[in-house]
Structure formats: structure tokens, C-alpha cells
Write an enzyme that holds these catalytic residues in place. Structure first.
Site, PDB file in Angstrom:
ATOM      1  N   THR A 132       0.767  -1.203  -0.202  1.00 33.82           N
ATOM      2  CA  THR A 132       0.186   0.118  -0.161  1.00 33.82           C
ATOM      3  C   THR A 132       0.750   1.235   0.097  1.00 33.82           C
ATOM      4  OG1 THR A 132      -0.110   0.255   2.295  1.00 33.82           O
ATOM      5  CG2 THR A 132      -1.587  -1.448   1.292  1.00 33.82           C
ATOM      6  N   ARG A 133       0.442   2.454   0.153  1.00 30.28           N
ATOM      7  CA  ARG A 133       1.131   3.698   0.375  1.00 30.28           C
ATOM      8  C   ARG A 133       1.409   3.806   1.963  1.00 30.28           C
ATOM      9  NH1 ARG A 133      -1.395   8.299   0.017  1.00 30.28           N
ATOM     10  NH2 ARG A 133      -3.516   7.362   0.283  1.00 30.28           N
ATOM     11  N   LYS A 134       1.179   2.918   2.776  1.00 33.80           N
ATOM     12  CA  LYS A 134       1.447   3.275   4.240  1.00 33.80           C
ATOM     13  C   LYS A 134       2.900   2.881   4.385  1.00 33.80           C
ATOM     14  CE  LYS A 134      -3.416   1.932   5.387  1.00 33.80           C
ATOM     15  NZ  LYS A 134      -4.274   0.871   6.121  1.00 33.80           N
ATOM     16  N   THR A 135       3.769   3.720   4.000  1.00 33.13           N
ATOM     17  CA  THR A 135       5.395   3.624   4.132  1.00 33.13           C
ATOM     18  C   THR A 135       5.795   4.750   4.843  1.00 33.13           C
ATOM     19  OG1 THR A 135       5.482   4.914   2.154  1.00 33.13           O
ATOM     20  CG2 THR A 135       5.544   2.255   1.559  1.00 33.13           C
TER      21      THR A 135
END
Length: 223
Positions: A163-166
Site C-alpha cells: 500500500t501507500r502506508k510507507t
């Protein structure tokens, strides 16, 4: 850092990083190095409200002769997937192109605890200057790759997407580690695909309205 030249070549990389239209991996490496050792710039000291000159790794300067050369080894502390080797080479080359770096493993390989899988030889000051940044990148990437590999193997033949949860500022690095671990990249940012989530549905007034709005948006822009 002033005078630091970091050129990244993707040609020889076993697993190349994902592409991103604005991400500057060279800038991230320079930032990581500069936040650790500075580069002879004025630094405002919050506690004393004075300007303190930064001269680099002061401990190295105080304890290690300037011309000393050493050989340092990379040692696996746990079993897992190694990741960040290509990035480590870029960091070492950016700090000192004369450093000689050798690896017995490559990104994506499984390593056992206690294995010496690489070494670097050259000027001690520059090795120490680079090593913590190198290890921070590699430890983070190897952790992500190892967890991704475990999930990818368990899910096979289904694919594991991220995901974009970086970590802020490290998106490409985190997503690169997912690739090394056998996962797949999904959405890179808010710009490359439509992904309707709960907040969009709530604001749009429901799933149907959100889908209709997306269809209208794409049609108007011939997408």
C-alpha cells in the site's frame, strides 16, 4: 552534502527499484548522510542558542588516524532475506568511490544468522561515515523483504500487494524491499490510479455516487 557525487546505475541491479515520477533516491541518500555527520555547516544548538560548527564524525576524527585503512565485514544477525545491497553500494560509492565493496550474496537471497555476506575495504573514516546509513537502510529493507517473503510464500499462488502506508520519505525504498521479498507493487501515490476508500465514499455520499463521479471524471479527461 557538499561535494558528494552519488550516481545510481540500475543496470547491474538484480531487482531494480520501482519507478516514481518525482522520487529522487540520490537526494534521500544525501539527506541520510548529512543528518548523520553534517558537512562543516553552521548548526543552531537549541539548548545553548549558539551556532555550533559541524565538522563531520567527531568521534572518528578524535580516535582514528586520518590515513588508516581497514576491512569491515557484513554479518547477518538473524535468518532472513537480505535486501539493500544495491543501495549500500550506492551509499559507499557516494561517500568514497575508492572503497572496495564485495558481496557473497545478492538482494533477495536467504541468509542464515552468523553468515558473513559482504565486506568493504578502504579508508576507515569513510567506512565508518557510511556504515550506519548503510546498515539503517539494509536492516529496514531486509525486515520488510523477510516479512514479505513469508507472506508471499503462504499466499501462493495469490499475489501479495503493498500500500501507500510507507515511512515518510522512504516510499520507494520500502516498496523496493517488497519487490525483493517477492511481493508486488500496487499504488505508488495518489496520482497513478483511482482507489476509492471509505473516506471517499463517505464524502461522495455513498458507493454509487462515488463510482459515478469517477466514471464522469475519467470520461471528461479521456482516461
Amino acid at each position: 552534502m557538499a561535494g558528494l557525487e552519488t550516481r545510481i546505475s540500475f543496470e547491474s541491479m538484480v531487482i531494480k527499484p520501482p519507478s516514481h515520477p518525482t522520487y529522487d533516491l540520490t537526494a534521500i541518500i544525501k539527506l541520510a548522510l548529512s543528518e548523520d555527520v553534517g558537512d562543516q555547516v553552521a548548526n543552531p544548538c537549541i539548548l545553548s542558542r549558539k551556532t555550533v560548527p559541524i565538522v563531520g564524525d567527531v568521534t572518528c576524527l578524535a580516535t582514528i588516524p586520518d590515513d588508516m585503512e581497514v576491512e569491515a565485514h557484513f554479518l547477518a544477525k538473524e535468518d532472513g532475506i537480505i535486501a539493500g545491497i544495491a543501495l549500500a553500494e550506492t551509499v559507499f560509492n557516494g561517500v568514497d568511490p575508492s572503497l572496495k565493496v564485495e558481496w557473497s550474496q545478492k538482494d533477495g537471497d536467504y541468509v542464515h544468522k552468523g553468515l558473513k555476506f559482504g565486506k568493504v575495504h578502504g579508508r576507515a573514516h569513510n567506512i565508518v561515515r557510511a556504515e550506519r546509513v548503510v546498515l539503517n537502510f539494509m536492516q529496514c529493507m531486509s525486515g520488510i523483504a523477510t516479512q514479505t517473503k513469508a507472506m508471499a510464500d503462504a499466499a501462493h499462488p495469490a499475489l501479495i500487494l503493498e500500500t501507500r502506508k510507507t515511512a515518510p520519505g522512504l516510499r520507494l525504498v520500502d516498496k523496493w524491499a517488497v519487490l525483493i521479498g517477492g511481493g508486488r507493487n500496487h499504488i505508488m501515490g495518489l496520482f497513478d490510479m483511482v482507489l476509492i476508500k471509505d473516506n471517499h465514499i463517505s464524502i461522495a455520499g455513498g458507493v454509487t455516487k462515488a463510482l459515478q463521479s469517477v466514471d464522469s471524471y475519467l470520461e471528461k479527461r479521456n482516461l
